[in-house]
Design a protein around this motif. Structure first.
Motif, PDB file in Angstrom:
ATOM      1  N   LYS A 310       0.831  -1.206   0.000  1.00 34.02           N
ATOM      2  CA  LYS A 310       0.000   0.000   0.000  1.00 34.02           C
ATOM      3  C   LYS A 310       0.859   1.246   0.000  1.00 34.02           C
ATOM      4  O   LYS A 310       0.632   2.203  -0.731  1.00 34.02           O
ATOM      5  N   ARG A 311       1.892   1.248   0.842  1.00 31.05           N
ATOM      6  CA  ARG A 311       2.753   2.425   0.923  1.00 31.05           C
ATOM      7  C   ARG A 311       3.523   2.637  -0.366  1.00 31.05           C
ATOM      8  O   ARG A 311       3.693   3.757  -0.835  1.00 31.05           O
ATOM      9  N   HIS A 312       3.973   1.554  -0.952  1.00 35.23           N
ATOM     10  CA  HIS A 312       4.722   1.702  -2.193  1.00 35.23           C
ATOM     11  C   HIS A 312       3.828   2.216  -3.312  1.00 35.23           C
ATOM     12  O   HIS A 312       4.255   2.989  -4.179  1.00 35.23           O
ATOM     13  N   LYS A 313       2.566   1.785  -3.291  1.00 32.95           N
ATOM     14  CA  LYS A 313       1.634   2.260  -4.318  1.00 32.95           C
ATOM     15  C   LYS A 313       1.374   3.754  -4.156  1.00 32.95           C
ATOM     16  O   LYS A 313       1.326   4.516  -5.125  1.00 32.95           O
ATOM     17  N   ALA A 314       1.236   4.210  -2.882  1.00 27.96           N
ATOM     18  CA  ALA A 314       1.019   5.638  -2.640  1.00 27.96           C
ATOM     19  C   ALA A 314       2.263   6.443  -2.973  1.00 27.96           C
ATOM     20  O   ALA A 314       2.204   7.503  -3.591  1.00 27.96           O
ATOM     21  N   ASP A 315       3.435   5.918  -2.582  1.00 25.63           N
ATOM     22  CA  ASP A 315       4.678   6.647  -2.849  1.00 25.63           C
ATOM     23  C   ASP A 315       4.957   6.771  -4.325  1.00 25.63           C
ATOM     24  O   ASP A 315       5.548   7.741  -4.791  1.00 25.63           O
ATOM     25  N   SER A 316       4.562   5.778  -5.091  1.00 27.28           N
ATOM     26  CA  SER A 316       4.854   5.814  -6.526  1.00 27.28           C
ATOM     27  C   SER A 316       4.105   6.929  -7.227  1.00 27.28           C
ATOM     28  O   SER A 316       4.455   7.336  -8.331  1.00 27.28           O
ATOM     29  N   LYS A 317       3.032   7.450  -6.578  1.00 29.08           N
ATOM     30  CA  LYS A 317       2.261   8.531  -7.195  1.00 29.08           C
ATOM     31  C   LYS A 317       2.773   9.906  -6.772  1.00 29.08           C
ATOM     32  O   LYS A 317       2.304  10.931  -7.268  1.00 29.08           O
ATOM     33  N   LEU A 318       3.725   9.944  -5.804  1.00 27.95           N
ATOM     34  CA  LEU A 318       4.232  11.229  -5.340  1.00 27.95           C
ATOM     35  C   LEU A 318       5.338  11.739  -6.231  1.00 27.95           C
ATOM     36  O   LEU A 318       6.133  10.969  -6.754  1.00 27.95           O
ATOM     37  N   VAL A 319       5.387  13.053  -6.389  1.00 30.10           N
ATOM     38  CA  VAL A 319       6.526  13.702  -7.022  1.00 30.10           C
ATOM     39  C   VAL A 319       7.045  14.698  -5.997  1.00 30.10           C
ATOM     40  O   VAL A 319       6.400  15.709  -5.713  1.00 30.10           O
ATOM     41  N   LEU A 320       8.191  14.369  -5.384  1.00 36.93           N
ATOM     42  CA  LEU A 320       8.712  15.134  -4.258  1.00 36.93           C
ATOM     43  C   LEU A 320       9.917  15.950  -4.703  1.00 36.93           C
ATOM     44  O   LEU A 320      10.802  15.420  -5.391  1.00 36.93           O
ATOM     45  N   ASP A 321       9.958  17.216  -4.297  1.00 41.33           N
ATOM     46  CA  ASP A 321      11.029  18.090  -4.762  1.00 41.33           C
ATOM     47  C   ASP A 321      11.908  18.582  -3.623  1.00 41.33           C
ATOM     48  O   ASP A 321      12.670  19.536  -3.795  1.00 41.33           O
ATOM     49  N   GLN A 322      11.808  17.985  -2.438  1.00 43.65           N
ATOM     50  CA  GLN A 322      12.676  18.378  -1.325  1.00 43.65           C
ATOM     51  C   GLN A 322      12.930  17.149  -0.457  1.00 43.65           C
ATOM     52  O   GLN A 322      12.160  16.189  -0.484  1.00 43.65           O
ATOM     53  N   PRO A 323      14.004  17.176   0.332  1.00 44.92           N
ATOM     54  CA  PRO A 323      14.316  16.026   1.187  1.00 44.92           C
ATOM     55  C   PRO A 323      13.175  15.738   2.145  1.00 44.92           C
ATOM     56  O   PRO A 323      12.676  16.646   2.816  1.00 44.92           O
ATOM     57  N   CYS A 324      12.755  14.479   2.181  1.00 48.57           N
ATOM     58  CA  CYS A 324      11.665  14.111   3.063  1.00 48.57           C
ATOM     59  C   CYS A 324      11.719  12.616   3.365  1.00 48.57           C
ATOM     60  O   CYS A 324      12.488  11.869   2.761  1.00 48.57           O
ATOM     61  N   VAL A 374      11.839   6.147  10.454  1.00 45.11           N
ATOM     62  CA  VAL A 374      11.366   6.692   9.180  1.00 45.11           C
ATOM     63  C   VAL A 374      12.030   5.997   8.011  1.00 45.11           C
ATOM     64  O   VAL A 374      13.091   5.390   8.150  1.00 45.11           O
ATOM     65  N   ASP A 375      11.392   6.105   6.881  1.00 47.37           N
ATOM     66  CA  ASP A 375      11.929   5.606   5.617  1.00 47.37           C
ATOM     67  C   ASP A 375      12.154   6.824   4.717  1.00 47.37           C
ATOM     68  O   ASP A 375      11.208   7.550   4.386  1.00 47.37           O
ATOM     69  N   VAL A 376      13.401   7.084   4.343  1.00 47.49           N
ATOM     70  CA  VAL A 376      13.736   8.280   3.588  1.00 47.49           C
ATOM     71  C   VAL A 376      13.229   8.144   2.158  1.00 47.49           C
ATOM     72  O   VAL A 376      13.523   7.158   1.476  1.00 47.49           O
ATOM     73  N   LEU A 377      12.475   9.123   1.723  1.00 43.99           N
ATOM     74  CA  LEU A 377      11.986   9.158   0.347  1.00 43.99           C
ATOM     75  C   LEU A 377      12.912   9.970  -0.557  1.00 43.99           C
ATOM     76  O   LEU A 377      13.258   9.548  -1.648  1.00 43.99           O
ATOM     77  N   VAL A 378      13.283  11.176  -0.086  1.00 42.39           N
ATOM     78  CA  VAL A 378      14.257  12.021  -0.801  1.00 42.39           C
ATOM     79  C   VAL A 378      15.371  12.313   0.178  1.00 42.39           C
ATOM     80  O   VAL A 378      15.146  12.950   1.208  1.00 42.39           O
ATOM     81  N   PRO A 379      16.585  11.850  -0.069  1.00 46.14           N
ATOM     82  CA  PRO A 379      17.665  12.033   0.890  1.00 46.14           C
ATOM     83  C   PRO A 379      18.144  13.471   0.952  1.00 46.14           C
ATOM     84  O   PRO A 379      17.955  14.266   0.008  1.00 46.14           O
ATOM     85  N   LEU A 380      18.723  13.811   2.084  1.00 41.44           N
ATOM     86  CA  LEU A 380      19.344  15.126   2.234  1.00 41.44           C
ATOM     87  C   LEU A 380      20.515  15.239   1.271  1.00 41.44           C
ATOM     88  O   LEU A 380      21.206  14.248   0.981  1.00 41.44           O
ATOM     89  N   PRO A 381      20.765  16.444   0.757  1.00 39.38           N
ATOM     90  CA  PRO A 381      21.935  16.617  -0.116  1.00 39.38           C
ATOM     91  C   PRO A 381      23.218  16.373   0.642  1.00 39.38           C
ATOM     92  O   PRO A 381      23.323  16.652   1.850  1.00 39.38           O
ATOM     93  N   LEU A 382      24.199  15.833  -0.069  1.00 44.19           N
ATOM     94  CA  LEU A 382      25.491  15.569   0.561  1.00 44.19           C
ATOM     95  C   LEU A 382      26.135  16.899   0.943  1.00 44.19           C
ATOM     96  O   LEU A 382      26.053  17.889   0.209  1.00 44.19           O
ATOM     97  N   PRO A 383      26.799  16.958   2.111  1.00 47.77           N
ATOM     98  CA  PRO A 383      27.434  18.216   2.533  1.00 47.77           C
ATOM     99  C   PRO A 383      28.609  18.576   1.625  1.00 47.77           C
ATOM    100  O   PRO A 383      29.212  17.736   1.019  1.00 47.77           O
TER     101      PRO A 383
END
Length: 383
Positions: A310-324, A374-383
């Motif tokens: 269920k979570r993978h199906k919901a995540d596949s519909k997201l378009v995320l533009d920031q670390p979350c 938590v499960d990271v969807l968009v990782p933080l940018p590398l320092p």
């Protein structure tokens, strides 16, 4: 051999044939002598078999024994003086486990356990090598020396005595044709040989203390080996029990599917790998999740698998533009500065404080929360 020596041998052979074939009576030994002689024969057979069986006990493989004997003989011939040790079975098994434990690596619990068992078995093999050396020094070598010196000398004296007895009986049987002086000399030689052989046998049979001390040394060496092996294996057993307990108490592991990045209409999207099997086979990592606070770890495969899809199906519909990240468990803070959220919430990541804590925002609130929740969807940018 001189002519007189040849004649003496012929006389002995003639007397022996008369006794064996014609029933002629030879000089009889007394009961004490015969009893000692019989005991010496038993001891000779005992030592020959005991030495062989002890070597087989310490080194069971006959092919390896033959190979080692040849190698050690060649080393002595070349003057190298190098002794090649017997390949102990515990050591060979330990080498195998060490090899594959190192192949699996320290990250593998099974690999680490294999390495530990391999080390312990090599220590047992070293203890068995020490047993070999100890038994050879305190048991085999003294008995071998007894077999090759005292017993060999006694057997030679008995053989010589039997020859002089045949010579005397032959001359006594031909008393009229053989001078009396020659018969007397044959008798004196026979008596002298009997006394010498009897004295040597008596000394041997009175050395029970020496033989018992050698048996005690054998048992002491075996006891030392088994005591050392018990200590090594007991420590290994405790280590394995600790590993087993730690592995049993590890939190549930869930597969994190591989995400594929793609450009579409200027946005960055994340699409899930459709097949879990293909992700596993490609070497994708597994994420270790902690148990939910205040509740036991769930082992229900069906429910977990349903929520997973269920979570993978919901995540596949997201378009995320920031670390979350998405919350896998609810987290209710116990300290000020921590972020409260529920299972399934999407949290904006602002910073990673250390290996165990993130900082993020949700619904106008910000704070710290555990990485393992938590499960990271968009990782933080590398320092």
């Amino acid at each position: 051999m001189s002519v007189s020596g040849m004649k003496k041998q012929l006389h002995k052979a003639s007397q022996l044939l008369n006794e064996r074939l014609m029933g002629a009576e030879g000089t009889k030994m007394d009961e004490d002598f015969l009893k000692m002689e019989k005991t010496v024969v038993v001891i000779h057979s005992l030592l020959a078999e005991l030495l062989s069986k002890t070597t087989e006990f310490l080194q069971p493989n006959p092919a390896y024994r033959a190979k080692l004997s040849m190698l050690n003989t060649m080393s002595r011939i070349r003057g190298q003086g190098k002794w090649t040790g017997y390949p102990q079975t515990e050591g060979m098994l330990g080498d195998c486990m060490l090899h594959y434990g190192q192949e699996l690596g320290a990250a593998s619990e099974f690999g680490g356990a294999l390495t530990g068992v391999g080390d312990a078995l090599q220590q047992v093999a070293q203890a068995r090598d020490a047993l070999d050396v100890n038994v050879k020094r305190t048991f085999i070598d003294p008995l071998q020396d007894l077999h090759n010196t005292e017993l060999k000398e006694i057997r030679y004296q008995l053989k010589k005595l039997n020859g002089r007895r045949l010579d005397f009986d032959y001359k006594r049987r031909r008393r009229g044709k053989v001078p009396a002086e020659e018969v007397r000399r044959a008798w004196d030689k026979f008596v002298t040989s009997k006394e010498l052989a009897e004295s040597s046998m008596f000394v041997l049979l009175q050395s029970d203390v020496d033989q018992l001390s050698r048996l005690a040394a054998l048992v002491a060496a075996l006891l030392d080996f088994h005591r050392n092996a018990h200590r090594i294996l007991l420590g290994l057993h405790g280590n394995l029990q600790a590993r087993l307990t730690a592995a049993s108490n590890k939190p549930e592991r869930r597969f994190r599917p591989k995400k594929i990045r793609s450009e579409h209409n200027g946005s960055v999207g994340f699409y899930l790998q459709p097949s879990i099997t293909s992700a596993v086979s490609s070497g994708e990592q597994l994420t270790v999740l902690p148990p939910r606070p205040g509740s036991p770890v769930s082992c229900s495969g069906k429910k977990t698998q349903t929520n997973f899809h269920k979570r993978h199906k919901a995540d596949s519909k997201l378009v995320l533009d920031q670390p979350c990240c998405r919350a896998m468990y609810s987290f209710h803070p116990n300290h000020e500065g921590e972020l409260d959220f529920s299972e399934g919430d999407v949290i904006v990541l602002t910073n990673q404080v250390d290996a165990n804590w993130y900082e993020g925002a949700l619904g106008g609130q910000s704070g710290l929360f555990p990485v393992s929740y938590v499960d990271v969807l968009v990782p933080l940018p590398l320092p």
